[in-house]
Design an enzyme around this catalytic site. Sequence first.
Site, PDB file in Angstrom:
ATOM      1  N   ASN A  80       0.797  -1.055  -0.017  1.00 49.75           N
ATOM      2  CA  ASN A  80      -0.111  -0.023  -0.060  1.00 49.75           C
ATOM      3  C   ASN A  80       0.954   1.205  -0.055  1.00 49.75           C
ATOM      4  O   ASN A  80       0.487   2.247  -0.797  1.00 49.75           O
ATOM      5  CB  ASN A  80      -0.931   0.005   1.234  1.00 49.75           C
ATOM      6  CG  ASN A  80      -2.239  -0.419   0.815  1.00 49.75           C
ATOM      7  OD1 ASN A  80      -2.666  -0.740  -0.275  1.00 49.75           O
ATOM      8  ND2 ASN A  80      -2.987  -0.785   1.958  1.00 49.75           N
ATOM      9  N   ASP A 115      -6.505  -6.657   5.892  1.00 48.30           N
ATOM     10  CA  ASP A 115      -5.639  -7.808   5.253  1.00 48.30           C
ATOM     11  C   ASP A 115      -5.912  -8.822   6.235  1.00 48.30           C
ATOM     12  O   ASP A 115      -4.937  -9.572   6.415  1.00 48.30           O
ATOM     13  CB  ASP A 115      -4.363  -7.446   5.264  1.00 48.30           C
ATOM     14  CG  ASP A 115      -3.920  -6.775   6.364  1.00 48.30           C
ATOM     15  OD1 ASP A 115      -4.290  -6.676   7.432  1.00 48.30           O
ATOM     16  OD2 ASP A 115      -2.493  -7.016   6.474  1.00 48.30           O
TER      17      ASP A 115
END
Length: 192
Positions: A80, A115
């Site tokens: 990310n 996640d």
Amino acid sequence: MLDAPEQDLMAEIARLRAEVAALIARAEAAEAAADHDVLTPLLNRRGFIEAVRRTMAYCIRYDAPAVILYIDLDGFKTINDTFGHMAGDAALVQVAELLLANVRESDAVGRLGGDEFALLLLNAGPEEGRDKARRLAEAMAHRPFERGGASVPLGGSIGVRAFTGQTDPEDWLAEADAAMWVRKRGRAKAQE
């Protein structure tokens, strides 16, 4: 032969039937969407908890074993931060597909948020759960995330918790989550 008012009435009935059928189809689609993750082909938390609830009932009725694997990705923040959220989404889809490819049709796989993922294995005990966790970790290690010519390893800390008569699906899931955190902390200390 029907006169004009009767024909109009029949046409209105046909129109209403079609509208009802369309509304039923939309309601069924909305209900299905309520249990599935918007990004991946997995169950969302709500759908996964419902699968756990059904499995618990099955385990109690048939004295069958089951195990939950709770997975928290390692390395996801790097993706990310380095490549952006679209790449992060692609990495989550990659992991979801890997998980689905490594379970049986009777197992449930969910993305619980961010996640974090979970697997529910029916007719599997703690040893099978640990073996599955090991094989999943190996599969993730052999399939890094590729973006723009760079390769970022994706791994997971995996906690395993067998069904031992828990009465609440959230409690069983929380136990698997706690096992995952023990594993994650142990791995972090080993890397220091």
